[in-house]
Enzyme design. Structure first.
Site, PDB file in Angstrom:
ATOM      1  N   SER A  25       0.165  27.637  -1.219  1.00 50.44           N
ATOM      2  CA  SER A  25       0.837  27.962   0.046  1.00 50.44           C
ATOM      3  C   SER A  25       0.362  27.145   1.234  1.00 50.44           C
ATOM      4  O   SER A  25       0.926  27.283   2.328  1.00 50.44           O
ATOM      5  CB  SER A  25       0.679  29.453   0.357  1.00 50.44           C
ATOM      6  N   LYS A  48       2.974  25.321   3.110  1.00 50.97           N
ATOM      7  CA  LYS A  48       3.718  25.889   4.241  1.00 50.97           C
ATOM      8  C   LYS A  48       3.309  25.287   5.586  1.00 50.97           C
ATOM      9  O   LYS A  48       4.035  25.448   6.577  1.00 50.97           O
ATOM     10  CB  LYS A  48       3.539  27.410   4.272  1.00 50.97           C
ATOM     11  N   SER A  95       2.182  34.762   4.552  1.00 48.84           N
ATOM     12  CA  SER A  95       2.464  33.738   3.536  1.00 48.84           C
ATOM     13  C   SER A  95       3.729  34.055   2.749  1.00 48.84           C
ATOM     14  O   SER A  95       3.827  33.772   1.561  1.00 48.84           O
ATOM     15  CB  SER A  95       1.281  33.586   2.568  1.00 48.84           C
TER      16      SER A  95
END
Length: 442
Positions: A65, A68, A129
């Site tokens: 993640s 991101k 997230s």
């Protein structure tokens, strides 16, 4: 006499131990960093881009993640351009809804036929997230996640992320999406970034869009009828005994990551005494370890380094700070650095830095400046050189090649009057003639 000898011995021993503690402390810190349990790690000064520590920093690994961070950057860039705003509202696609409904993915439980603002979606992505909100934002900006992935890779090229490869907006492995991976990517593809590229991406985010930290630093936030809890346990204000052991002073971002393939990763940033550091750890063994290793890195940066002005603006190198002047009222002109040189310097390492001049040959005629010359004219660069053992370079490849500041004239150099110039021209002619004749005979 015996008592005096014992007292003297005790004083000597105490002094030796005290001196040893000063000498050994940095070595102990280095030993701890050499034994970081992260497979890959890096520590960077967020202002100068100086790399303070690196371990396998160029090994491309799945960032999970932390992907991101790029999605966040492109959202903030779209807001800056006016393409969208924080108040822009959008509905959720079937794709985003299906990801949100999958309990194995991070999610806040999005609803179909319901509008959400960009601010809501961004906060869910940055704090919780959330994967579905990442896809929703990608679709809003680019029309589809596949097109957004192209934007991600294009921006990676612009930023100079040498090993970054983006295949989706979330950081999930494509194989876990059960055929719902973005168009133009493979079913078995995964995102890839090294610790260096992740740190450089974070460096661009915090310097280009500092407002990202206003959101990444939020410990908890309501999302409609539920509470989101930040996955960054190092944030002050998490208000739980489960997190107190990880709280770190000045921590305000940035992004955690986990998949089975990636392990536990974390791109963190903290600010203390006006110094901001960026750290990245990749492939640690547990949630706890990614924060413990991050704390080690940040402690090393804040305790063993300080922001130093190595050379003030107006610095002159002794014996080298004049340039001869051609056809001037004076024979030479003084030069100096136009800007100060500031660096994050390891304690005790200041003496290993020196500077040299590199003059612009196009401005010189036979090594001389041609009068008239105004004060403040840039005539070259003052280049910083480091001769110590702890140089990891700079996260910005342009700065990594050579760190320098402009060199300028510190006074005017007026042109000599026409009569003097006439004699100078005649003198130049005969000197040139003599050299030509001398060259023929030699």
């Amino acid at each position: 006499m015996i008592k005096t000898y014992k007292s003297l011995t005790a004083i000597v021993m105490a002094t030796v131990l005290l001196m040893a503690s000063f000498v050994m402390s940095p070595l102990k810190i280095h030993a701890q960093l050499d034994n970081l349990s992260a497979e890959s790690a890096i520590l960077v000064d967020a202002e100068t881009g100086d790399i303070l520590y690196a371990k396998n920093a160029d090994e491309a690994l799945p960032p999970a993640s932390m992907t991101k961070i790029m999605t966040e950057y492109l959202v903030l860039e779209a807001i800056e351009k006016g393409d969208i705003s924080w108040d822009t509202r959008t509905e959720i696609s079937e794709l985003a809804y299906s990801i949100s409904a999958n309990n194995s993915f991070s999610g806040v439980g999005l609803r179909l036929d319901h509008e959400y603002t960009v601010k809501q979606l961004y906060e869910a992505m940055a704090i919780n997230s959330d994967n579905a909100t990442s896809i929703a934002l990608a679709e809003l900006i680019a029309g589809s996640e596949g097109e957004f992935v192209k934007m991600m890779n294009q921006k990676a090229d612009e930023m100079g992320l040498p090993d970054a490869k983006f295949v989706n907006s979330t950081g999930l492995d494509n194989k876990d999406l059960n055929g719902k991976h973005p168009e133009g990517t493979g079913a078995d593809d995964t995102n890839l970034m090294s610790a260096r590229s992740t740190a450089l991406l974070a460096y661009h985010l915090v310097n280009d869009f500092e407002e990202a930290l206003d959101i990444s630093s939020i410990p908890r936030k309501e999302f409609e009828d539920q509470e989101m809890v930040n996955w960054n346990w190092m944030l002050p204000g998490m208000d739980s005994q489960n997190f107190e052991q990880f709280t770190y002073e000045g921590m305000d971002g940035l992004k955690t990551g986990f998949t089975d393939l990636a392990g536990y990763s974390f791109a963190g940033t903290a600010k203390q005494d006006n110094n901001r550091l960026i750290s990245v750890v990749m492939r640690t063994d547990s949630i706890e370890e990614r924060f413990n290793q991050t704390a080690k890195l940040l402690d090393y940066g804040f305790n063993d380094f300080s922001k130093e002005t190595l050379f003030e603006a107006g610095h002159q190198i002794e014996g080298e700070s004049t340039i001869p002047v051609y056809r001037g009222k004076q024979d030479s002109v003084q030069v100096e650095s136009a800007e100060a040189i500031e660096k994050m310097v390891r304690n005790g390492d200041q003496e290993n830095y020196s500077v040299s001049y590199e003059f612009d040959e196009e401005m010189l005629k036979d090594g001389k400046l041609i009068a008239p010359v105004e004060k403040g004219t840039e005539v070259g660069r003052m280049v910083l050189t480091y001769s110590g053992d702890h140089d990891y370079g700079n996260i910005d490849t342009e700065k990594e090649e050579s760190f320098s500041v402009p060199v300028v004239t510190s006074e005017d150099a007026e042109q000599s009057n026409w009569f003097i110039r006439l004699f100078q021209t005649i003198g130049d002619f005969f000197v040139s003639l003599f050299n030509s004749i001398k060259g023929l005979f030699s």
